[in-house]
Design a protein around this motif. Structure first.
Motif, PDB file in Angstrom:
ATOM      1  N   PRO A   1       6.578   4.495  28.310  1.00 34.29           N
ATOM      2  CA  PRO A   1       7.690   5.462  28.325  1.00 34.29           C
ATOM      3  C   PRO A   1       9.028   4.850  28.763  1.00 34.29           C
ATOM      4  O   PRO A   1      10.089   5.342  28.379  1.00 34.29           O
ATOM      5  N   GLY A   2       8.975   3.775  29.544  1.00 33.62           N
ATOM      6  CA  GLY A   2      10.222   3.138  29.976  1.00 33.62           C
ATOM      7  C   GLY A   2      11.044   2.596  28.820  1.00 33.62           C
ATOM      8  O   GLY A   2      12.257   2.411  28.934  1.00 33.62           O
ATOM      9  N   GLN A   3      10.362   2.357  27.682  1.00 35.88           N
ATOM     10  CA  GLN A   3      11.077   1.811  26.523  1.00 35.88           C
ATOM     11  C   GLN A   3      11.938   2.861  25.825  1.00 35.88           C
ATOM     12  O   GLN A   3      12.713   2.527  24.934  1.00 35.88           O
ATOM     13  N   ARG A   4      11.808   4.128  26.253  1.00 31.64           N
ATOM     14  CA  ARG A   4      12.681   5.158  25.675  1.00 31.64           C
ATOM     15  C   ARG A   4      14.081   5.072  26.258  1.00 31.64           C
ATOM     16  O   ARG A   4      15.005   5.714  25.803  1.00 31.64           O
TER      17      ARG A   4
ATOM     18  N   ASP B   1       5.995  -0.046  22.175  1.00 32.23           N
ATOM     19  CA  ASP B   1       5.436   1.243  21.790  1.00 32.23           C
ATOM     20  C   ASP B   1       5.874   2.290  22.815  1.00 32.23           C
ATOM     21  O   ASP B   1       5.226   2.489  23.840  1.00 32.23           O
ATOM     22  N   PRO B   2       7.009   2.946  22.544  1.00 26.89           N
ATOM     23  CA  PRO B   2       7.543   3.911  23.533  1.00 26.89           C
ATOM     24  C   PRO B   2       6.589   5.046  23.860  1.00 26.89           C
ATOM     25  O   PRO B   2       6.760   5.701  24.888  1.00 26.89           O
ATOM     26  N   HIS B   3       5.574   5.295  23.009  1.00 28.40           N
ATOM     27  CA  HIS B   3       4.612   6.339  23.360  1.00 28.40           C
ATOM     28  C   HIS B   3       3.728   5.890  24.509  1.00 28.40           C
ATOM     29  O   HIS B   3       3.459   6.643  25.436  1.00 28.40           O
TER      30      HIS B   3
ATOM     31  N   PHE C   1       7.494   0.699  32.128  1.00 30.10           N
ATOM     32  CA  PHE C   1       6.914   1.905  32.734  1.00 30.10           C
ATOM     33  C   PHE C   1       7.834   2.501  33.788  1.00 30.10           C
ATOM     34  O   PHE C   1       7.398   3.272  34.639  1.00 30.10           O
ATOM     35  N   GLY C   2       9.116   2.132  33.773  1.00 30.43           N
ATOM     36  CA  GLY C   2      10.074   2.673  34.735  1.00 30.43           C
ATOM     37  C   GLY C   2      10.620   1.583  35.630  1.00 30.43           C
ATOM     38  O   GLY C   2       9.970   0.565  35.850  1.00 30.43           O
ATOM     39  N   THR C   3      11.822   1.832  36.163  1.00 29.87           N
ATOM     40  CA  THR C   3      12.505   0.760  36.891  1.00 29.87           C
ATOM     41  C   THR C   3      12.231   0.778  38.394  1.00 29.87           C
ATOM     42  O   THR C   3      12.594  -0.158  39.085  1.00 29.87           O
ATOM     43  N   ASP C   4      11.591   1.843  38.904  1.00 30.24           N
ATOM     44  CA  ASP C   4      11.202   1.807  40.320  1.00 30.24           C
ATOM     45  C   ASP C   4       9.960   0.937  40.475  1.00 30.24           C
ATOM     46  O   ASP C   4       9.127   0.876  39.580  1.00 30.24           O
TER      47      ASP C   4
END
Lengths: 315, 234
Positions: free
Chosen positions: A176-179, A171-173, A80-83
């Motif tokens: 979102p971090g997996q995109r 599941d990148p949908h 879900f993001g690196t922050d």
């Protein structure tokens, strides 16, 4: 039959901090117009459904737990993001029901199971564990879950099952971090079978008496309190029994920095920073740094698992 | 208003105030003013934001020369010292927060960190190298050092490289942000390399200068810039 002791979950009492925060929230709303540079207080509140559980005092530390807001807003969950704050902002897109878990490999009970079926008849307990991140910060967390061993026993692993491999949803949908290819997706972690069967190893479904927030790894995550946090894989969809050591994500990303075992060890530094001490999140200014304990303070229970092993080599 | 007056009474106070905005923002977060918050780990937030602000200001300082040459605004040089000194201010703040709030004055750990952790070694090196630049930033020092002043202050290129490297090296995995800093720094330093080549070529063949008007403009503005140094850069 287990006796359920009803009690007021700590999360049901509005902590003073939250109560006081409401005032600053109002002030924040006023200030928002004044300056877009200021970040408003967005502390996540415990909203999940209440769980029924017993308190396992034997396996709980006596240290005061971190506030719910800290545990639910300071997360390493790169899906879900690196922050640190990104998961608490982004994880609402994860759908945690229906949720199925596939079991494969060296076990008789292979197959795909609905999570609610797996949780039927499971007695949940609260355990207050220390949590030590490889980045040298720590928290104390009141998890709600059940021993992993009781789950694994139901799948009847064979004698060829030497390791257990866990996989996070891909599941990148929803994630979102997996995109962004910061790590090799999906996230994979693993334990030796004796580590997995150890009574301290927990399958977690809740936090502070309520259903686990998405950003903390809902609906099902692992907690191995004597290992660095990255071993405690989140949002698990696959459990495999393997004859050889699984290829795990962080170890695959930087083998010299993150080992397969990743036991908390103040003697073995990360190549780029010291692991001798840690900062306790939420502790007062100038009183937050404390020495890191071998096996994160659980040496008495788990050191015997590693007898005769060179822990510098198998870090 | 003359240019000097405009800089003294308008532009410089504005830049000064702008340089204090990050500090004000962090103070709001630290004390919970206006509902601002530094999150669950305020120490790391303070430490990282001061470090990043220092890098931002260092890059801005390095951007002054290209911008003034490309826009034909040589007076912009008058703002450079303030930007550089604020970069130094935030570096010192960054280091102080690390020593006092993060390490909690554990000087044994500080020594071990500086000696054993390469990213801290280079960061500390950059801080030390900034000290002589800050000390010699006064008009008096500029006059006293003469030509040597400029040679000394070329250290800022090394300092900026060390600073960005320090940022890159401490990131756990997601290096996108430090790579953006590295790209900007590369552009700012690359500009100087290209300019030096153009100048050398012009010096070798003065006739070629007339052929490219843009090059000629670049050279003349930067020459007038050099003469600005001791007298007009207050």
């Amino acid at each position: 039959m287990k006796v359920r002791i009803p009690r007021i979950a700590p999360s049901e009492i509005t902590p003073e901090g939250v109560y006081l925060n409401r005032r600053s929230l109002l002030a924040g709303a006023l200030a928002m117009g004044a300056s877009s540079l200021l970040r408003a207080v967005e502390t996540p509140q415990a909203q999940g459904a209440a769980l029924s559980y017993t308190v396992n005092a034997q396996y709980s530390v006596k240290e005061p737990p971190n506030k719910f807001e800290d545990i639910a807003s300071y997360n390493n969950f790169y899906e879900f993001g690196t922050d640190k704050e990104a998961p608490s902002h982004n994880a609402h897109s994860l759908r945690t029901r229906p949720w199925s878990v596939s079991v494969y490999g060296e076990a008789e009970g292979r197959g795909t199971f609905d999570l609610d079926d797996l949780l039927k008849g499971v007695s949940l307990e609260e355990r207050i564990y220390r949590f030590r991140c490889v980045e040298a910060w720590s928290m104390v967390v009141p998890w709600v879950g059940f021993p992993l061993s009781t789950l694994l026993a139901r799948f009847k692993p064979t004698s060829r099952a030497k390791y257990v491999e866990f996989t996070t949803l891909y599941d990148p949908h929803q994630m979102p971090g997996q995109r962004v290819p910061v790590l090799g997706w999906p996230y994979v972690e693993g334990l030796r079978i004796d580590e997995a069967m150890h009574p301290l190893t927990l399958m977690v479904v809740g936090l502070y008496g309520r259903v686990l927030p998405n950003q903390d790894g809902a609906p099902l995550r692992l907690i191995v309190p004597w290992k660095y946090g990255f071993k405690s894989i989140k949002s698990i969809v696959k459990i495999g029994f393997t004859p050889s050591q699984p290829r795990t994500t962080w170890s695959g990303a930087a083998a010299d920095e993150y080992g397969f075992f990743a036991n908390v060890n103040p003697q073995v530094d990360h190549p780029r920073w010291s692991q001798a001490s840690e900062r306790r999140i939420g502790a007062p200014f100038l009183a937050a740094r404390r020495p890191t304990l071998p096996f994160n303070g659980y040496a008495e229970q788990v050191a015997s698992l590693y007898q005769g092993m060179d822990l510098r080599r198998y870090f | 208003m003359t240019v000097t007056q405009r800089y003294r009474w308008i532009y410089k106070p504005l830049v000064f105030a702008a340089c204090l905005v990050p500090l004000a923002w962090l103070a709001c977060g630290a004390f919970g003013w206006f509902g601002a918050s530094l999150g669950a780990d305020p120490v790391k937030e303070l430490e990282h934001e001061c470090g990043k602000t220092a890098l931002n200001l260092l890059l801005l300082t390095l951007a002054v020369t290209p911008v003034r040459e490309l826009t034909g605004q040589p007076q912009l040089l008058r703002l450079r010292r303030m930007l550089g000194l604020f970069a130094f201010f935030y570096v010192v703040l960054h280091f102080t927060i690390y020593v006092v709030l993060d390490l909690e004055l554990n000087f044994a750990t500080l020594g071990a960190d500086i000696a054993k952790r390469p990213y801290i070694t280079i960061g500390f090196g950059a801080l030390l190298l900034l000290v002589p630049l800050a000390v010699t930033s006064t008009n008096g020092m500029m006059r006293r050092l003469g030509r040597r002043w400029q040679s000394l202050h070329r250290l800022v290129y090394l300092i900026a490289i060390l600073g960005v490297w320090h940022f890159y090296w401490q990131v756990k995995r997601d290096v996108r942000e430090p790579l953006i800093y590295a790209a900007i720094l590369a552009a700012l330093l690359g500009y100087r390399v290209v300019r030096a080549r153009v100048r050398r070529r012009d010096a070798a063949a003065p006739a070629a200068r007339a052929a490219t008007a843009r090059t000629a403009k670049l050279t003349s503005t930067s020459r007038s810039g050099a003469s600005l140094l001791p007298s007009e850069s207050d």
